[in-house]
Every structure is written in C-alpha cells, then in structure tokens.
Design a protein around this motif. Structure first.
Motif, short mmCIF file in Angstrom:
data_model
loop_
_atom_site.label_atom_id
_atom_site.label_comp_id
_atom_site.label_asym_id
_atom_site.label_seq_id
_atom_site.Cartn_x
_atom_site.Cartn_y
_atom_site.Cartn_z
N GLY A 1 0.81 -1.21 0.00
CA GLY A 1 0.00 0.00 0.00
C GLY A 1 0.84 1.25 0.00
N GLY A 2 1.92 1.25 0.78
CA GLY A 2 2.79 2.41 0.83
C GLY A 2 3.54 2.64 -0.47
N LEU A 3 3.90 1.54 -1.14
CA LEU A 3 4.63 1.68 -2.40
C LEU A 3 3.75 2.22 -3.50
CD1 LEU A 3 7.10 1.10 -4.27
CD2 LEU A 3 6.07 -1.14 -4.68
N PHE A 4 2.54 1.66 -3.60
CA PHE A 4 1.70 1.98 -4.75
C PHE A 4 0.86 3.23 -4.52
CE2 PHE A 4 2.53 -2.57 -5.49
CZ PHE A 4 3.08 -2.46 -6.75
N VAL A 5 1.54 4.30 -4.18
CA VAL A 5 0.94 5.64 -4.22
C VAL A 5 1.38 6.28 -5.52
CG1 VAL A 5 0.81 5.87 -1.71
CG2 VAL A 5 2.87 6.62 -2.91
N TRP A 6 0.59 7.23 -6.02
CA TRP A 6 0.82 7.74 -7.37
C TRP A 6 2.23 8.29 -7.60
CZ3 TRP A 6 0.18 7.03 -12.03
CH2 TRP A 6 0.44 8.02 -13.00
N PRO A 7 2.82 9.08 -6.69
CA PRO A 7 4.18 9.57 -6.97
C PRO A 7 5.19 8.44 -7.20
CG PRO A 7 3.20 10.82 -5.18
CD PRO A 7 2.28 9.66 -5.46
N ASN A 8 5.10 7.37 -6.40
CA ASN A 8 6.02 6.24 -6.59
C ASN A 8 5.75 5.51 -7.90
OD1 ASN A 8 7.32 6.71 -4.18
ND2 ASN A 8 6.15 5.20 -3.02
N VAL A 9 4.47 5.26 -8.17
CA VAL A 9 4.10 4.54 -9.40
C VAL A 9 4.51 5.35 -10.62
CG1 VAL A 9 2.17 3.67 -10.78
CG2 VAL A 9 2.21 3.28 -8.30
N ARG A 10 4.25 6.65 -10.58
CA ARG A 10 4.62 7.50 -11.71
C ARG A 10 6.13 7.49 -11.93
NH1 ARG A 10 3.26 13.69 -11.07
NH2 ARG A 10 4.91 13.42 -9.51
N PHE A 11 6.91 7.55 -10.85
CA PHE A 11 8.37 7.54 -10.95
C PHE A 11 8.86 6.22 -11.55
CE2 PHE A 11 12.63 7.05 -8.90
CZ PHE A 11 13.24 8.13 -9.53
N ILE A 12 8.27 5.11 -11.13
CA ILE A 12 8.64 3.80 -11.67
C ILE A 12 8.26 3.70 -13.14
CG2 ILE A 12 8.18 1.32 -11.55
CD1 ILE A 12 7.85 1.68 -8.50
N LEU A 13 7.07 4.17 -13.48
CA LEU A 13 6.62 4.09 -14.88
C LEU A 13 7.44 5.00 -15.79
CD1 LEU A 13 2.74 3.90 -14.48
CD2 LEU A 13 4.34 2.05 -15.01
N GLU A 14 7.91 6.12 -15.27
CA GLU A 14 8.80 6.97 -16.05
C GLU A 14 10.08 6.21 -16.40
OE1 GLU A 14 9.36 10.40 -13.63
OE2 GLU A 14 7.48 11.36 -14.25
N GLY A 15 10.60 5.46 -15.43
CA GLY A 15 11.77 4.63 -15.70
C GLY A 15 11.46 3.54 -16.70
N PHE A 16 10.26 2.96 -16.60
CA PHE A 16 9.86 1.91 -17.52
C PHE A 16 9.74 2.44 -18.95
CE2 PHE A 16 6.23 -0.59 -19.40
CZ PHE A 16 6.95 -1.74 -19.64
N LEU A 17 9.18 3.64 -19.10
CA LEU A 17 9.07 4.23 -20.44
C LEU A 17 10.43 4.53 -21.03
CD1 LEU A 17 6.03 6.67 -19.93
CD2 LEU A 17 6.07 4.50 -21.19
N LEU A 18 11.36 4.98 -20.19
CA LEU A 18 12.72 5.21 -20.69
C LEU A 18 13.37 3.89 -21.08
CD1 LEU A 18 15.02 7.12 -21.32
CD2 LEU A 18 15.72 7.00 -18.91
N THR A 19 13.13 2.84 -20.31
CA THR A 19 13.64 1.52 -20.66
C THR A 19 13.11 1.07 -22.02
OG1 THR A 19 13.93 0.78 -18.37
CG2 THR A 19 13.58 -0.93 -20.02
N LEU A 20 11.82 1.27 -22.25
CA LEU A 20 11.23 0.91 -23.54
C LEU A 20 11.85 1.73 -24.68
CD1 LEU A 20 7.41 0.62 -22.70
CD2 LEU A 20 8.97 -1.23 -23.30
N GLU A 21 12.05 3.03 -24.44
CA GLU A 21 12.63 3.89 -25.47
C GLU A 21 14.05 3.43 -25.82
OE1 GLU A 21 13.68 8.61 -26.30
OE2 GLU A 21 12.86 7.98 -24.36
N VAL A 22 14.86 3.18 -24.80
CA VAL A 22 16.23 2.71 -25.03
C VAL A 22 16.21 1.39 -25.77
CG1 VAL A 22 18.29 1.82 -23.87
CG2 VAL A 22 17.26 3.95 -23.10
#
Length: 216
Positions: free
Chosen positions: A4-25
């Motif tokens: 519950g503590g992890l899956f707050v929007w700021p954390n999820v957004r930060f992780i997904l930003e990294g995921f999108l960069l991974t996809l781009e690379v």
C-alpha cells in the motif's frame, strides 16, 4: 512488505517513467543493433576476404567484452576525455554495438544455412553475387533467423537494466531509488519491476512463436 505504501501515485509515476525510458532505449537499440547485425553479418559471410576478416575481428572483439564494460566506457570514460554523449544515448550505443555483434553471428549462421546450390544456380542464371545475396539468399535466411533474433531482442530488453551503472534513470534505477525510501518497499518494488519486464519479454516471445509458425 508494504504494498500500500509503495503503490501511491508519486512512486508509481516515478517507476513508470523509468519503464518508459527503458522501452525507449530498448526500441532504439533493437533498431540499430538489427541494422548493424545485418551489415556485419553480410560482411562476415561475403567472399571478399579482407572485409570478412575485418568484420570477424570486430564481431569477436565486441562479443568477448562484457556489455557492462562497454556501457560504462561509452557513458563515463568517453565524456571524461571530451566526447560528450547523453546517458540515454550512451546506453543505446552500448547496447546497439554489443547486441549488433550478437545478431551479426545469427545473420552469418542464417546465411550459411541456405544451401550453396541455390547460390550457384542463381549465379549461373546471370544474377550478380550481390543480386543473388539480396534477392535469393537473404530472404530465405531471414525467415530462419526470426526466432533467434527475437530471443536476442528479449536479452537486449533485459540488458537495459545494466545502464544503471551510468545512473540512467531507467526502470531498475528508479526501482532502487523507490526501494531506498523504505525497507518495506524493496520486495514490492522488485516484484513490480519483474512483472513489467516479464510482460514485455513474454509478449516478444509470443510474437517469436507466431512468426516461427508462419515461416514454416
């Protein structure tokens, strides 16, 4: 474990930003490594001895170096001696060079798998060596190369995590940052990252299976 503590929007957004960069690379590296692999695989296969030997030396040199070292050299060493390059393009370049060498060997093996009689028949019908290679040999070889090339792309996607060594803010890097906030976030964050990696890699493996069926 604090899901519950992890899956707050700021954390999820930060992780997904990294995921999108991974996809781009990964996408850029897949395109560039495929192009490099085709070129060097053909050079390795060609009957022009000098080109074949030079291509073989370059391929063997790169294949026998750790990918981590290549990324570190491009991302950290080159800028220190005046060759400026962004972290994203350092990762893309390192992955493209390394995976391109791997794909080149797949291409060479695929070209060699086509029966030599087809080359001789095409040449006897009046086609030049380059025409024979482009119109007869390469199309057949590419169909046979689809499964191993897609498998190499799956490895490439997983290898994007090695860009963490140059602090590229990709998925693994951002997972480490989020996990460092709270010890109870570590396992949930790793599971979340694993699910994202699995989703992409499993999708590519399904594509590979479908392509393999169509080419038989």
């Amino acid at each position: 474990m604090d899901f519950g503590g992890l899956f707050v929007w700021p954390n999820v957004r930060f992780i997904l930003e990294g995921f999108l960069l991974t996809l781009e690379v990964a996408i850029y590296a897949i395109l560039f490594s495929f192009a490099l692999g085709i070129v060097f695989g053909i050079l390795r296969y060609t009957r022009i001895l000098v080109l074949s030997q030079v291509a073989a030396f370059i391929i063997d040199l790169i294949r026998n170096l750790p990918l981590l070292l290549i990324i570190f050299f491009i991302g950290m060493v080159l800028p220190s001696i005046g060759f400026s390059i962004s972290l994203k393009w350092a990762a893309i370049t390192g992955l493209s060079i390394f995976e391109g060498a791997m794909i080149a060997e797949i291409v060479r093996s695929g070209l060699n798998s086509v029966h030599k009689g087809q080359l001789e028949a095409a040449r006897s019908s009046g086609l030049s060596y380059s025409q024979t290679l482009w119109h007869i040999i390469l199309p057949q070889a590419l169909r046979r190369m689809v499964p191993p090339i897609v498998s190499q792309f799956i490895s490439l996607f997983k290898d994007t995590s090695l860009a963490v060594i140059i602090s590229l803010p990709e998925l693994t890097h951002n997972i480490q940052i989020v996990g460092g906030q709270n010890q109870s976030f570590v396992i949930p964050a790793l599971l979340f990252a694993a699910s994202l990696y699995f989703a992409v890699n499993y999708s590519m493996s399904l594509i590979a299976r479908r392509l393999e069926v169509r080419t038989h």
